[in-house]
Structure formats: structure tokens, C-alpha cells
Design a protein around this motif. Structure first.
Motif, PDB file in Angstrom:
ATOM      1  N   ASN A  32       0.834  -1.255   0.150  1.00  0.00           N
ATOM      2  CA  ASN A  32       0.056  -0.119   0.115  1.00  0.00           C
ATOM      3  C   ASN A  32       0.802   1.263   0.109  1.00  0.00           C
ATOM      4  O   ASN A  32       0.752   2.058   0.873  1.00  0.00           O
ATOM      5  CB  ASN A  32      -1.075   0.129   1.100  1.00  0.00           C
ATOM      6  N   GLY A  33       1.542   1.266  -1.121  1.00  0.00           N
ATOM      7  CA  GLY A  33       2.576   2.436  -1.251  1.00  0.00           C
ATOM      8  C   GLY A  33       1.751   3.912  -1.066  1.00  0.00           C
ATOM      9  O   GLY A  33       2.427   4.884  -0.620  1.00  0.00           O
ATOM     10  N   GLU A  34       0.627   4.021  -1.929  1.00  0.00           N
ATOM     11  CA  GLU A  34      -0.118   5.178  -1.798  1.00  0.00           C
ATOM     12  C   GLU A  34      -0.704   5.701  -0.515  1.00  0.00           C
ATOM     13  O   GLU A  34      -0.876   6.825  -0.519  1.00  0.00           O
ATOM     14  CB  GLU A  34      -0.903   4.859  -3.100  1.00  0.00           C
ATOM     15  N   ASN A  35      -1.025   4.824   0.167  1.00  0.00           N
ATOM     16  CA  ASN A  35      -1.433   5.214   1.601  1.00  0.00           C
ATOM     17  C   ASN A  35      -0.921   4.598   2.696  1.00  0.00           C
ATOM     18  O   ASN A  35      -1.715   3.739   3.704  1.00  0.00           O
ATOM     19  CB  ASN A  35      -3.088   4.947   1.535  1.00  0.00           C
ATOM     20  N   LYS A  36       0.364   4.489   2.810  1.00  0.00           N
ATOM     21  CA  LYS A  36       1.224   3.585   3.513  1.00  0.00           C
ATOM     22  C   LYS A  36       0.802   3.872   5.159  1.00  0.00           C
ATOM     23  O   LYS A  36       0.627   2.804   5.855  1.00  0.00           O
ATOM     24  CB  LYS A  36       2.655   3.764   3.344  1.00  0.00           C
ATOM     25  N   LYS A  37       0.622   5.111   5.562  1.00  0.00           N
ATOM     26  CA  LYS A  37       0.347   5.412   7.061  1.00  0.00           C
ATOM     27  C   LYS A  37      -0.946   4.658   7.279  1.00  0.00           C
ATOM     28  O   LYS A  37      -0.857   4.264   8.436  1.00  0.00           O
ATOM     29  CB  LYS A  37       0.251   7.012   7.118  1.00  0.00           C
ATOM     30  N   GLU A  38      -1.985   4.846   6.435  1.00  0.00           N
ATOM     31  CA  GLU A  38      -3.132   4.053   6.938  1.00  0.00           C
ATOM     32  C   GLU A  38      -3.204   2.754   6.925  1.00  0.00           C
ATOM     33  O   GLU A  38      -3.483   2.277   7.969  1.00  0.00           O
ATOM     34  CB  GLU A  38      -4.331   4.508   5.910  1.00  0.00           C
ATOM     35  N   ALA A  39      -2.373   2.172   5.959  1.00  0.00           N
ATOM     36  CA  ALA A  39      -2.110   0.782   5.994  1.00  0.00           C
ATOM     37  C   ALA A  39      -1.483   0.343   7.193  1.00  0.00           C
ATOM     38  O   ALA A  39      -1.697  -0.816   7.805  1.00  0.00           O
ATOM     39  CB  ALA A  39      -1.476   0.186   4.758  1.00  0.00           C
ATOM     40  N   GLU A  40      -0.349   0.882   7.740  1.00  0.00           N
ATOM     41  CA  GLU A  40       0.245   0.628   8.933  1.00  0.00           C
ATOM     42  C   GLU A  40      -0.556   0.506  10.038  1.00  0.00           C
ATOM     43  O   GLU A  40      -0.334  -0.496  10.872  1.00  0.00           O
ATOM     44  CB  GLU A  40       1.514   1.483   8.998  1.00  0.00           C
ATOM     45  N   ALA A  41      -1.380   1.547  10.296  1.00  0.00           N
ATOM     46  CA  ALA A  41      -2.549   1.514  11.311  1.00  0.00           C
ATOM     47  C   ALA A  41      -3.232   0.196  11.399  1.00  0.00           C
ATOM     48  O   ALA A  41      -3.449  -0.428  12.414  1.00  0.00           O
ATOM     49  CB  ALA A  41      -3.086   2.790  11.295  1.00  0.00           C
ATOM     50  N   LYS A  42      -3.738   0.134  10.041  1.00  0.00           N
ATOM     51  CA  LYS A  42      -4.721  -1.208   9.760  1.00  0.00           C
ATOM     52  C   LYS A  42      -4.073  -2.373  10.159  1.00  0.00           C
ATOM     53  O   LYS A  42      -4.614  -3.112  10.950  1.00  0.00           O
ATOM     54  CB  LYS A  42      -5.284  -1.134   8.559  1.00  0.00           C
ATOM     55  N   PHE A  43      -2.963  -2.416   9.852  1.00  0.00           N
ATOM     56  CA  PHE A  43      -2.171  -3.819   9.848  1.00  0.00           C
ATOM     57  C   PHE A  43      -1.941  -4.047  11.148  1.00  0.00           C
ATOM     58  O   PHE A  43      -1.814  -5.130  11.549  1.00  0.00           O
ATOM     59  CB  PHE A  43      -0.667  -3.671   8.994  1.00  0.00           C
ATOM     60  N   LYS A  44      -1.318  -2.883  12.016  1.00  0.00           N
ATOM     61  CA  LYS A  44      -1.146  -3.193  13.362  1.00  0.00           C
ATOM     62  C   LYS A  44      -2.579  -3.581  14.038  1.00  0.00           C
ATOM     63  O   LYS A  44      -2.334  -4.615  15.185  1.00  0.00           O
ATOM     64  CB  LYS A  44      -0.476  -1.746  14.011  1.00  0.00           C
ATOM     65  N   GLN A  45      -3.684  -2.957  13.910  1.00  0.00           N
ATOM     66  CA  GLN A  45      -4.719  -3.474  14.527  1.00  0.00           C
ATOM     67  C   GLN A  45      -4.885  -4.880  14.106  1.00  0.00           C
ATOM     68  O   GLN A  45      -5.465  -5.594  15.081  1.00  0.00           O
ATOM     69  CB  GLN A  45      -5.888  -2.710  14.078  1.00  0.00           C
ATOM     70  N   ILE A  46      -5.044  -5.303  13.052  1.00  0.00           N
ATOM     71  CA  ILE A  46      -5.324  -6.516  12.547  1.00  0.00           C
ATOM     72  C   ILE A  46      -4.504  -7.544  13.379  1.00  0.00           C
ATOM     73  O   ILE A  46      -4.833  -8.641  13.796  1.00  0.00           O
ATOM     74  CB  ILE A  46      -5.108  -6.904  11.140  1.00  0.00           C
ATOM     75  N   SER A  47      -3.141  -7.206  13.531  1.00  0.00           N
ATOM     76  CA  SER A  47      -2.310  -8.241  13.957  1.00  0.00           C
ATOM     77  C   SER A  47      -2.548  -8.284  15.447  1.00  0.00           C
ATOM     78  O   SER A  47      -2.566  -9.392  16.144  1.00  0.00           O
ATOM     79  CB  SER A  47      -0.855  -7.699  13.909  1.00  0.00           C
ATOM     80  N   GLU A  48      -2.937  -7.090  16.243  1.00  0.00           N
ATOM     81  CA  GLU A  48      -3.132  -7.100  17.563  1.00  0.00           C
ATOM     82  C   GLU A  48      -4.189  -8.011  17.742  1.00  0.00           C
ATOM     83  O   GLU A  48      -4.449  -8.934  18.753  1.00  0.00           O
ATOM     84  CB  GLU A  48      -3.347  -5.833  18.125  1.00  0.00           C
ATOM     85  N   ALA A  49      -5.368  -7.711  16.962  1.00  0.00           N
ATOM     86  CA  ALA A  49      -6.808  -8.672  17.262  1.00  0.00           C
ATOM     87  C   ALA A  49      -6.480 -10.215  17.065  1.00  0.00           C
ATOM     88  O   ALA A  49      -6.825 -10.989  17.826  1.00  0.00           O
ATOM     89  CB  ALA A  49      -7.597  -8.141  16.082  1.00  0.00           C
ATOM     90  N   TYR A  50      -5.537 -10.492  16.024  1.00  0.00           N
ATOM     91  CA  TYR A  50      -5.260 -11.857  15.834  1.00  0.00           C
ATOM     92  C   TYR A  50      -4.323 -12.239  16.944  1.00  0.00           C
ATOM     93  O   TYR A  50      -4.492 -13.544  17.421  1.00  0.00           O
ATOM     94  CB  TYR A  50      -4.469 -12.138  14.576  1.00  0.00           C
ATOM     95  N   ASP A  51      -3.448 -11.603  17.254  1.00  0.00           N
ATOM     96  CA  ASP A  51      -2.584 -11.812  18.821  1.00  0.00           C
ATOM     97  C   ASP A  51      -3.411 -12.415  19.802  1.00  0.00           C
ATOM     98  O   ASP A  51      -3.161 -13.292  20.399  1.00  0.00           O
ATOM     99  CB  ASP A  51      -1.745 -11.093  19.073  1.00  0.00           C
ATOM    100  N   VAL A  52      -4.376 -11.618  19.887  1.00  0.00           N
ATOM    101  CA  VAL A  52      -5.272 -11.609  21.391  1.00  0.00           C
ATOM    102  C   VAL A  52      -6.375 -13.097  21.042  1.00  0.00           C
ATOM    103  O   VAL A  52      -6.295 -13.666  21.910  1.00  0.00           O
ATOM    104  CB  VAL A  52      -6.095 -10.412  21.533  1.00  0.00           C
ATOM    105  N   LEU A  53      -7.176 -13.029  19.813  1.00  0.00           N
ATOM    106  CA  LEU A  53      -7.998 -13.947  19.678  1.00  0.00           C
ATOM    107  C   LEU A  53      -7.499 -15.404  19.518  1.00  0.00           C
ATOM    108  O   LEU A  53      -8.145 -16.385  19.736  1.00  0.00           O
ATOM    109  CB  LEU A  53      -8.971 -13.595  18.521  1.00  0.00           C
TER     110      LEU A  53
END
Length: 317
Positions: free
Chosen positions: A36-57
Motif C-alpha cells: 500500500n505505497g500510496e496510503n502507507k500510513k493508513e495501511a500501517e495502522a490497519k495492519f497493526k490493528q489486525i495483528s493485535e486482534a489476531y494475537d489476542v483472539l
């Protein structure tokens, strides 16, 4: 409850481990910052949320505490660890549980069996093995182009239909319009690739969609590499005495070409820099090659034959 991990991963509260893995794989591939080169900042935030959710669940202990007390209590450790529901888990009956957040890249690398930060060259993209999702085979489509398009360049819009997964993980058909920029000088066989625009396949990353240039026949010109070849018929008289021929080029210009040499069968006249553009050398073109076909008269009278013999230097017999 604070953050809704189930909603972030697009799964139900009864989701199994397989449900979690399937959803994490799809969302992590979609929102990985490297994609997601064009919206990398948004993608990084989403990616971290997804990873945290997976880690917990995906962790039975963390998930149980989250389900009972919520995200804030999980991270702060402020929950009733004496609860019979938590009995038998580390930290139950005491205050020793400490929430530890895992790095999103570590989770991704562990999930796909990669070295940390190895997404760009990973088999997820390159289509290798090592137990990671393979990349589906590319889908190729012919792109018929006129010689005029390949001479001047053009822009095309192609509507495609492909199968993707929706937010619930269900395969659906979507339509999309792709812009194709045909560059001057492209040849038959040139490939235009749209990464991961192919159909979804179970257990695989989407394949690439590839358009392959096909050259349509032209009524006047034939392409030979970077050259253009045209056949012209001339009379025997013009072949001997000279003439002028006219040609309309592929970009609409009118060429007037003097023919001053005596034209023999098989003769070819070369006009430099009037062939096809050379895509790798902007500003340069190949040659225009004119191949002549001499039209001989079907019959000659006795007087015509005698006159020809006189003019051409052969005495009448």
C-alpha cells in the motif's frame, strides 16, 4: 469493551482457530504496508490493528480474559483473576498476568513462515513453497491492437470481472475497469501486467492479470521488426522513366516520394526514419521499405515492338 477485535478481524465471537487464520491471512495481505505505497500510513495502522486482534483472539488465555473483561482490562491486568472462569490458567488466583503486545511484523513472519520483513520477496508474492500460500497462475488475455495504435500509442479502458473474497470471506464476482497505456513502438507479444488482479483461488494469493499485445493485420503496411514494408505496383513505363508515388502514413501525413532510378524486378526503395517508432529509443524510427511490382503489358502491337526496339537500341529484324 473498548476495541472490538472480532469486528477488526471480521469474524464472529464463535470464530474457530481456522476462521481466525483465514481472516487474518486475507486482511494482513490486503493491508500490509509493502502493498500500500500510496496510503502507507493508513495501511500501517490497519495492519497493526489486525495483528493485535489476531494475537489476542488466537491465544486462548488472552481471548478468555478479553471476552470477560475487555481490551482495557486485558492490557492493564486489572481484572478479577480469582474468578473461577480463569482457574487453571497462568495468573489465576494472583496478580501475575502481564499483557505483552507482539510486533505486527513478527506475527506476519511467523504466520507465513518468513524471515521478518521478508514480505516483498516472500513466496506469498513470488509463488514459492515453504508451506506458505502459493500465488495463483497468471491469467493471460490477448490485446488486439491496430498498427496505428502501435505507431502513435493509445489509451484503452478494459472492463474485467474477477472473483474476490468479500469482508466475510465469501467469494464474490466484482467488475473493475483497468486503464492500459499502449506506448508507441510496442511489438506483438509485449505484456502488460496487473499484479494480483486475477481470480481468487482457495489456498492461494491472487494471480496476476496479463494482457498480451496482438498486432492486427493492416491493409497497406506490414511490420518487419522496426521497419514498415509497403508494396507498390508501377507500370513498365514508370519503371523505366521514373514517377512519383504518394503514401498516407500511419499518423495521417501524406508522403510524396520521387522514383528516379530505373526500377528492376525485386527493387526496394528505403525511406529512412519513416518506419515504426523504437520504444526503447524515443525519437527514433525504423525505415519505410517500398517494394515495387512492375506491371508488364499483356500484349504489344508490331508497331509498338518496333518502336521499343528502336528506342532501346535493338535494330528491327
Amino acid at each position: 469493551m473498548g476495541v472490538d477485535y472480532y469486528n477488526i478481524l471480521k469474524v464472529s465471537k464463535n470464530a474457530t482457530d481456522e476462521d481466525l487464520k483465514r481472516s487474518y491471512k486475507r486482511l494482513a495481505m490486503k493491508w500490509h504496508p509493502d502493498k500500500n505505497g500510496e496510503n502507507k500510513k493508513e495501511a500501517e495502522a490497519k495492519f497493526k490493528q489486525i495483528s493485535e486482534a489476531y494475537d489476542v483472539l488466537s491465544n486462548a488465555h488472552k481471548r478468555q480474559i478479553y471476552d470477560l473483561y475487555g481490551e482495557e482490562a486485558l492490557k492493564s491486568g486489572q481484572f478479577d483473576q480469582a474468578s473461577p472462569t480463569c482457574a487453571g490458567h497462568p495468573g489465576a488466583g494472583g496478580n501475575s498476568f502481564r499483557y505483552k503486545s507482539r510486533d505486527a511484523d513478527d506475527i506476519f513472519a511467523e504466520f507465513f513462515g518468513l524471515s521478518k520483513g521478508g514480505f516483498k520477496d516472500s513466496p506469498v508474492v513470488a509463488g514459492g513453497d515453504r508451506g506458505t500460500p502459493r500465488k495463483a497462475a497468471p491469467v493471460e488475455n490477448l490485446l488486439p491492437c491496430s498498427l496505428e495504435e502501435l505507431y502513435k500509442g493509445s489509451k484503452r479502458k478494459m472492463q474485467i470481472s474477477r472473483i474476490v473474497l468479500d469482508d466475510t470471506g465469501k467469494p464474490v464476482t466484482v467488475e473493475e475497469v483497468l486503464a492500459i497505456h499502449i506506448k508507441p513502438g510496442w511489438k506483438k507479444g509485449t505484456k502488460i501486467t496487473f499484479p494480483e488482479k486475477g481470480d481468487y483461488e482457495p489456498g492461494a494469493a491472487p494471480g496476476d492479470l496479463v494482457f498480451v499485445v496482438e498486432e492486427k493485420p493492416h491493409p497497406v503496411f506490414r511490420r518487419d521488426g522496426n521497419d514498415l514494408v509497403v508494396h507498390k505496383k508501377i507500370s513498365l513505363l514508370d519503371a523505366l522513366t521514373g514517377s512519383t508515388i504518394s503514401l498516407t502514413t500511419l499518423d495521417g501525413r501524406e508522403l510524396t516520394i520521387p522514383v528516379t532510378d530505373v526500377i528492376k524486378p525485386g527493387h526496394e526503395q528505403v525511406i529512412p526514419n519513416e518506419g515504426m517508432p523504437i520504444s526503447k529509443e524515443p525519437g527514433k524510427k525504423g525505415n519505410l521499405r517500398i517494394k515495387f511490382e512492375i506491371k508488364f503489358p499483356s500484349r504489344l502491337s508490331s508497331d509498338q515492338k518496333s518502336e521499343l526496339r528502336r528506342v532501346l537500341g535493338r535494330p528491327a529484324e
